[in-house]
Design a protein around this motif. Sequence first.
Motif, PDB file in Angstrom:
ATOM      1  N   SER A  11       1.039  -1.155  -0.022  1.00 19.32           N
ATOM      2  CA  SER A  11       0.012  -0.194   0.108  1.00 19.32           C
ATOM      3  C   SER A  11       0.327   1.108  -0.201  1.00 19.32           C
ATOM      4  O   SER A  11       0.751   2.251   1.132  1.00 19.32           O
ATOM      5  CB  SER A  11      -0.866  -0.406   1.366  1.00 19.32           C
ATOM      6  OG  SER A  11      -0.877  -0.933   1.232  1.00 19.32           O
ATOM      7  N   SER A  12       1.376   1.398  -0.843  1.00 21.84           N
ATOM      8  CA  SER A  12       2.513   2.399  -1.117  1.00 21.84           C
ATOM      9  C   SER A  12       2.326   3.620  -2.106  1.00 21.84           C
ATOM     10  O   SER A  12       3.407   4.539  -2.649  1.00 21.84           O
ATOM     11  CB  SER A  12       4.259   1.654  -0.888  1.00 21.84           C
ATOM     12  OG  SER A  12       4.573   1.481   0.475  1.00 21.84           O
ATOM     13  N   GLU A  13       1.171   3.213  -2.573  1.00 26.91           N
ATOM     14  CA  GLU A  13       0.787   3.693  -4.063  1.00 26.91           C
ATOM     15  C   GLU A  13       1.745   4.189  -5.011  1.00 26.91           C
ATOM     16  O   GLU A  13       2.586   5.166  -5.736  1.00 26.91           O
ATOM     17  CB  GLU A  13       0.386   5.295  -3.311  1.00 26.91           C
ATOM     18  CG  GLU A  13      -0.503   5.767  -2.217  1.00 26.91           C
ATOM     19  CD  GLU A  13      -0.521   6.954  -2.167  1.00 26.91           C
ATOM     20  OE1 GLU A  13      -0.263   7.166  -3.110  1.00 26.91           O
ATOM     21  OE2 GLU A  13      -1.801   7.183  -1.190  1.00 26.91           O
ATOM     22  N   LEU A  33       4.526  -6.791  -2.666  1.00 30.09           N
ATOM     23  CA  LEU A  33       4.682  -5.271  -2.570  1.00 30.09           C
ATOM     24  C   LEU A  33       2.173  -4.773  -3.091  1.00 30.09           C
ATOM     25  O   LEU A  33       2.359  -4.225  -4.565  1.00 30.09           O
ATOM     26  CB  LEU A  33       5.237  -5.177  -4.944  1.00 30.09           C
ATOM     27  CG  LEU A  33       6.689  -5.889  -5.042  1.00 30.09           C
ATOM     28  CD1 LEU A  33       6.882  -5.408  -6.038  1.00 30.09           C
ATOM     29  CD2 LEU A  33       7.507  -4.249  -4.145  1.00 30.09           C
ATOM     30  N   SER A  34       2.060  -5.994  -2.863  1.00 26.43           N
ATOM     31  CA  SER A  34       0.882  -5.862  -2.686  1.00 26.43           C
ATOM     32  C   SER A  34      -0.156  -4.523  -2.625  1.00 26.43           C
ATOM     33  O   SER A  34       0.454  -3.625  -1.934  1.00 26.43           O
ATOM     34  CB  SER A  34      -0.023  -6.829  -1.728  1.00 26.43           C
ATOM     35  OG  SER A  34       0.276  -6.758  -0.605  1.00 26.43           O
ATOM     36  N   PHE A  58      -0.775  -9.088  -4.674  1.00 28.98           N
ATOM     37  CA  PHE A  58      -1.705  -9.569  -4.578  1.00 28.98           C
ATOM     38  C   PHE A  58      -2.363  -7.945  -4.744  1.00 28.98           C
ATOM     39  O   PHE A  58      -1.976  -7.045  -4.534  1.00 28.98           O
ATOM     40  CB  PHE A  58      -2.451  -9.287  -2.891  1.00 28.98           C
ATOM     41  CG  PHE A  58      -3.887  -9.109  -2.668  1.00 28.98           C
ATOM     42  CD1 PHE A  58      -5.021  -9.451  -2.745  1.00 28.98           C
ATOM     43  CD2 PHE A  58      -4.055  -8.587  -2.120  1.00 28.98           C
ATOM     44  CE1 PHE A  58      -6.206  -8.698  -2.865  1.00 28.98           C
ATOM     45  CE2 PHE A  58      -5.357  -8.323  -1.375  1.00 28.98           C
ATOM     46  CZ  PHE A  58      -6.101  -8.367  -1.996  1.00 28.98           C
ATOM     47  N   ARG A  59      -3.573  -7.943  -5.599  1.00 23.41           N
ATOM     48  CA  ARG A  59      -4.480  -6.876  -6.077  1.00 23.41           C
ATOM     49  C   ARG A  59      -3.584  -5.869  -6.551  1.00 23.41           C
ATOM     50  O   ARG A  59      -2.978  -4.563  -5.799  1.00 23.41           O
ATOM     51  CB  ARG A  59      -5.256  -6.280  -4.472  1.00 23.41           C
ATOM     52  CG  ARG A  59      -6.346  -5.112  -5.221  1.00 23.41           C
ATOM     53  CD  ARG A  59      -7.235  -5.123  -3.832  1.00 23.41           C
ATOM     54  NE  ARG A  59      -6.625  -3.670  -2.968  1.00 23.41           N
ATOM     55  CZ  ARG A  59      -7.298  -3.719  -2.088  1.00 23.41           C
ATOM     56  NH1 ARG A  59      -7.488  -4.177  -1.530  1.00 23.41           N
ATOM     57  NH2 ARG A  59      -6.283  -2.444  -1.325  1.00 23.41           N
ATOM     58  N   LYS A  60      -2.998  -5.992  -7.717  1.00 23.29           N
ATOM     59  CA  LYS A  60      -2.062  -4.857  -8.438  1.00 23.29           C
ATOM     60  C   LYS A  60      -3.109  -4.874 -10.341  1.00 23.29           C
ATOM     61  O   LYS A  60      -4.387  -5.330 -10.077  1.00 23.29           O
ATOM     62  CB  LYS A  60      -0.996  -5.226  -9.078  1.00 23.29           C
ATOM     63  CG  LYS A  60       0.071  -4.838  -7.438  1.00 23.29           C
ATOM     64  CD  LYS A  60       0.986  -5.141  -6.943  1.00 23.29           C
ATOM     65  CE  LYS A  60       1.530  -6.243  -7.798  1.00 23.29           C
ATOM     66  NZ  LYS A  60       1.248  -7.733  -6.317  1.00 23.29           N
ATOM     67  N   GLN A  61      -2.427  -5.272 -10.852  1.00 26.88           N
ATOM     68  CA  GLN A  61      -2.991  -4.633 -12.327  1.00 26.88           C
ATOM     69  C   GLN A  61      -1.991  -5.324 -13.239  1.00 26.88           C
ATOM     70  O   GLN A  61      -2.102  -4.964 -14.425  1.00 26.88           O
ATOM     71  CB  GLN A  61      -3.721  -2.839 -12.429  1.00 26.88           C
ATOM     72  CG  GLN A  61      -4.172  -1.937 -11.998  1.00 26.88           C
ATOM     73  CD  GLN A  61      -4.212  -1.026 -12.668  1.00 26.88           C
ATOM     74  OE1 GLN A  61      -4.200  -1.100 -13.755  1.00 26.88           O
ATOM     75  NE2 GLN A  61      -4.807  -0.112 -11.748  1.00 26.88           N
TER      76      GLN A  61
END
Length: 276
Positions: A11-13, A33-34, A58-61
């Motif tokens: 969650s580091s944008e 790196l989720s 998890f949960r990226k593009q």
Amino acid sequence: MSSLEYLNLHSSELDDEIPDTIGDMGSLAYLDLSCNQLQGSIPNTIRKMVLLSHLDLFRKQLRGSIPDTVGKMVLLSRLNLSGNQLQGSIPHTVGKMVLLSHLDLSGNQLQGSIPNTVGKMVLLSHLDLSRNQLQGSIADTVGNMVSLGKLYLSLNHLQGEIPKSLSNLCNLQALELDRNNISGQLAPDFVAYANDTLVTLSLSANQFSGSVPALIGFSSLRELHLDFNQLNGTLPKGLGQLSNLQSLDIASNSLQGTINEAHLFNLSQLSYLDLY
């Protein structure tokens, strides 16, 4: 940073792509790196991170396929690639990750069948392949994963029958196969060895036929969902012995007969009942 062992950027944008040079971090054991906005594909250079035991993307593009070289990370104990847009098939090389205890590939666009090599991951306790486009039958070798506690295969296009080997899973706590095209009859012993551990059994929206299994002795069962199938006959009175049952859904089947006190008397924990 070739000596770095732990890297957590959850969650580091972050955006852009995962750089190929990440493979040069040869000492890395933990990488998270989720929950970022990373795009592109999983770089092949990840195979060089042979000491990695924890990988969470998890949960990226992320797009593209899961590289075959993932099998070279033989020390991995946790791999989470869920919530991306990964395509292609599950590589057969996953069977080389024999130390893996947690594998989550859910919420992608994976196709093809479940490779037989999954049966080599005998330490696996959590397997989630739900919300993909997997086809074929459930690999019979799944029954070799005797440490498996949670098996999630919902929302795919799986066919065929539940393999008999599934009864070998004596530590199974959750089995969710709903919203597939699985057929056949539910044998009384299809999850027999999990009678002390099974908490959730969800087989909704398939094509199961025959009678409702009595599941006698499943003292830990809390959720039983068999709705939207082709089950027939009468409701077994043995269900009334599932004293910890909280949710029972057998709607949209072809059941007949009556329901009396014997079916419900001991279900003091029941909060959801659907007989539609």
